[in-house]
Design an enzyme around this catalytic site. Structure first.
Site, PDB file in Angstrom:
ATOM      1  N   HIS A  97      16.716   1.393  -9.093  1.00 56.79           N
ATOM      2  CA  HIS A  97      15.716   2.424  -9.399  1.00 56.79           C
ATOM      3  C   HIS A  97      15.869   3.674  -8.532  1.00 56.79           C
ATOM      4  CE1 HIS A  97      12.667   1.996  -6.044  1.00 56.79           C
ATOM      5  NE2 HIS A  97      13.413   0.929  -5.854  1.00 56.79           N
ATOM      6  N   CYS A 108       1.994   4.964   6.166  1.00 57.46           N
ATOM      7  CA  CYS A 108       2.520   3.884   5.343  1.00 57.46           C
ATOM      8  C   CYS A 108       1.638   3.658   4.127  1.00 57.46           C
ATOM      9  CB  CYS A 108       2.602   2.593   6.153  1.00 57.46           C
ATOM     10  SG  CYS A 108       3.771   2.692   7.501  1.00 57.46           S
TER      11      CYS A 108
END
Length: 752
Positions: free
Chosen positions: A218, A340
């Protein structure tokens, strides 16, 4: 607007119709139209199992081997040295674990770097639990590894070196050839994660001298869920997935033919267009950086200025929060290097390893262009980024005095990196900060900082005690009026949790006047004023400061008889635990910010958080309550822990009896967990014992950081039915008995 998202030659037009400039190609790429065309027959027509010997199987077997050949040509290796996996993460796991386990008898030392992807770092962390030792090599200010440092780290028991080819955050390309030479010299297996470099720069396994190399589809305009691992002929790995003898008996499981074909075609296209794409990508990357530097000269480039991926631009904007910036850049898709998760702002391990100064690190954004990016997009992105950064940076001269009546288009949660009470300082951090602060004592102080109660109480006379509390937070919903009402209800809650009656409130406002019109503040204060009026009190003033994001709350004063104060450290064994509101607001509000709630769910969430605890408190005034608190930022477990530890008792919770807002379990199971909730669970772990029947989802739910939650109180078992009946009669239908205080103890909570 493009309602159906189809990958065609007009993919770029679809993106533009959605008014989205996609600059996050390092996160994932769209499927190339030619890749989709190659895959389609294996979705519609050719369904055979490649292991079958009949015609259906032969067709798909040939397709798999064709893809293997296409990848091998891109890597300059033999087709037989390629095995297919589910993606880059599995490839890294197989390469590292497979090598480590196969060679464990020779040695248990592995060398890696401090800037590897979690798919490498987490594998290494796992192996340390299996007795392996890991050396983490430093990088310089550009994120570059000195090959000499690799050689210095080699020991007699070193069996593996694993170093990424190109960093996913800053794009720096390592000198893999030099490291490969060192590994070969010392006869050590060498692995490289090439997920980000494949298709952007030349990846020649012979020149690089790698033994193992990971690929992720991907990142290469192929589908998600497909990857490959190059295994040099003669390299031995311990097999991780057992079953039939697929993939040369190295990776069991029927081949994912559809996506393997896609990865093969994407590799073929990448090989043919590599030089052309490199020029296109680097031109647009530099156009973006030059434009930023012209208008924002303090912009800092992260990564090596030359030895980096042609498409990757990591930049830091001084004194700007990356998540706040991206929240305002609605029309641009990019990634924050300082977070994150959207709810948990932390400087990334890569930026830390590069020693990027904190005032820059917090404002780090990664823009990554792709082959569908255009110069027009870059120019439009420049306008938006420059305008927004200038508005956010300290010392902005933006005029905020304009008052707009219409605030319908403003979504407050876009202007903050966190949500509501989930933004509280971690309880562990708060405890460490307060540990050495001296406690003032006086006969007039009835409740102070020596306990974890919800408010301070000072004796005025024999009949009266003054209760004061303060609370404020960032927006938890998009509508300004609703935010004001919720924040006011939350501030008032502490007064009710102490058994007191509120008298008046004072506003506490942080407002980004350079980002939002004053009409938004008007609506926030209007919502709070109406909620205060519902509580029967006035708001008599307050204080405001100009801030980078909106914040609102109140300081509230109340009155209580000195003998009728509710405390959270007076629970008694045998008491029943009762909760007056359902939980799940942290999970649901996080889902709201991500656009995952429908209108009905949003209305219910807002209604729950804006409901005053006054109505529950009115009921409790007719009963003898042992202890009481409200459930807010530290979650149900965190606030119950305050009760059990303060009262020196143990408690038992019954999970199925805890009232939950609709969709809480479903969304939590999908991983929609606020950072504050995870912190809460970590905070209580030493005092909580979970039944084996409860999964991780349930654990997160009972630790979920709440905003304006209900009252949590304990009462003698003999009065439990009567108080429940009264609560339900007061239309507090969600009130529930959720557990019991079991015995005197050290504060342990058992959740069944």
């Amino acid at each position: 607007m493009c309602k159906t998202f189809i990958f065609t030659d007009h993919y770029q037009k679809c993106i533009m119709n959605k008014e989205l400039i996609y600059l996050d190609y390092n996160a994932t790429t769209p499927i190339d139209p030619a890749v989709a065309d190659a895959m389609r027959p294996f979705l519609d027509t050719y369904f055979g199992n490649p292991s079958s010997t009949h015609e259906h199987g032969v067709i798909t077997k040939k397709a798999v081997e064709m893809a293997r050949q296409q990848i091998a040509e891109l890597l300059n290796c033999k087709p037989g040295e390629i095995i297919f996996t589910s993606g880059g993460t599995e490839s890294n796991n197989y390469a590292i674990k497979g090598t480590a386990l196969h060679n464990a008898s020779k040695g248990k030392h592995i060398i890696t770097s401090k800037i590897e992807h979690p798919a490498v770092h987490e594998v290494c962390s796992y192996l340390t639990k299996q007795g392996f030792q890991i050396s983490y090599v430093d990088v310089d200010e550009y994120g570059m590894i000195d090959p000499a440092d690799i050689e210095k780290s080699i020991r007699p028991d070193t069996t593996l070196i694993t170093i990424m080819h190109a960093n996913n955050e800053v794009g720096s390309i390592q000198n893999i050839e030099a490291i490969g030479t060192i590994a070969k010299k010392h006869k050590i297996t060498f692995h490289s994660d090439a997920a980000q470099s494949m298709g952007k720069v030349a990846v020649d396994v012979q020149a690089m001298q790698v033994d193992l190399l990971s690929i992720a589809g991907h990142k290469l305009y192929a589908p998600k869920g497909i990857g490959a691992l190059y295994i040099r002929q003669g390299v031995q790995l311990e097999k991780l997935i057992h079953g039939a003898d697929h993939e040369r008996n190295l990776r069991a499981g029927t081949e994912n033919v559809l996506e393997i074909v896609g990865l093969g075609k994407a590799s073929e296209i990448a090989r043919k267009n590599l030089s052309k794409n490199q020029i296109h990508l680097s031109t647009l990357r530099d156009r973006l950086f030059d434009g930023l530097l012209e208008k924002l000269p303090n912009t800092k480039l992260n990564g090596h200025p030359e030895k980096r991926l042609p498409n990757t631009l990591s930049v830091s904007f001084k004194n700007v929060e990356a998540n706040t910036l991206l929240s305002e850049l609605d029309g641009i898709a990019a990634s924050a290097g300082a977070a994150c998760h959207a709810e948990n702002v932390e400087v990334s391990a890569v930026l830390e390893a590069m020693k990027v100064p904190i005032e820059y690190a917090m404002g780090t954004v990664r823009f990554s262009v792709g082959k569908y990016s255009t110069a027009a997009e870059i120019d439009k992105a420049l306008e938006l980024i420059i305008e927004t950064v200038q508005k956010l940076q300290i010392g902005s001269n933006s005029d905020s005095s304009e008052f707009h009546e219409n605030t319908e288009e403003i979504k407050l949660t876009k202007f903050t990196h966190g949500l509501g009470c989930a933004c509280k300082l971690r309880p562990q951090a708060l405890e460490s900060v307060l540990r050495d602060i001296p406690i003032f004592s006086s006969d007039e102080i009835l409740v102070g900082v020596e306990s974890s109660d919800d408010a301070a109480v000072v004796l005025l006379n024999k009949e009266q005690a003054l209760v004061q509390t303060l609370d404020f937070f960032t927006p938890i919903v998009d509508d300004p009026y609703d935010f004001g009402a919720i924040a006011a209800a939350n501030s008032l809650s502490d007064i009710y949790a102490m058994g007191a009656k509120p008298m008046f409130g004072l506003n506490i406002v942080g407002f980004p006047s350079n980002r939002l019109p004053l009409s938004v503040l008007h609506q926030i204060l209007k919502g709070a004023s109406d909620k205060a009026a519902e509580a029967g009190i006035p708001i008599l003033g307050g204080h405001t400061v100009d801030d980078t994001e909106p914040k609102y709350g109140m300081a509230v004063s109340g009155m209580v008889h000195p003998d009728k104060i509710y405390r959270n450290n007076t629970a008694v064994p045998g008491d029943v635990l009762i909760l007056t509101k359902p939980i799940g607001t942290g999970i649901l509000s996080t889902s709201l910010k991500r656009g995952l709630l429908n209108s009905e769910e949003q209305v219910l969430l807002t209604k729950t958080m804006s409901m005053l605890n006054k109505y529950a408190a009115d009921v409790l005034a007719n009963f003898e309550i042992s202890s009481c608190t409200d459930v807010t930022g530290f979650g149900l477990l965190g606030h119950l822990k305050e009760i059990t530890e303060g009262s020196k008792v143990n408690a038992e919770l019954i999970f199925k009896d805890i009232p939950l807002l609709p969709k809480t379990e479903e969304l939590a199971a999908a991983g929609i967990i606020p950072g504050g909730t995870k912190d809460n669970l970590d905070y209580v772990k030493e005092k909580v014992v979970f039944s084996d029947q409860l999964d991780q989802t349930a654990k997160y739910i009972v630790a979920d950081a709440q905003t304006s939650g209900g009252l949590l109180f304990t009462i003698n078992t003999a009065n439990a039915n009567a108080v429940m009946k009264a609560l339900h009669a007061a239309n507090l239908k969600e009130s529930s008995i959720i557990g019991i205080i079991t015995k005197a103890g050290d504060g342990t909570i058992t959740v069944k």
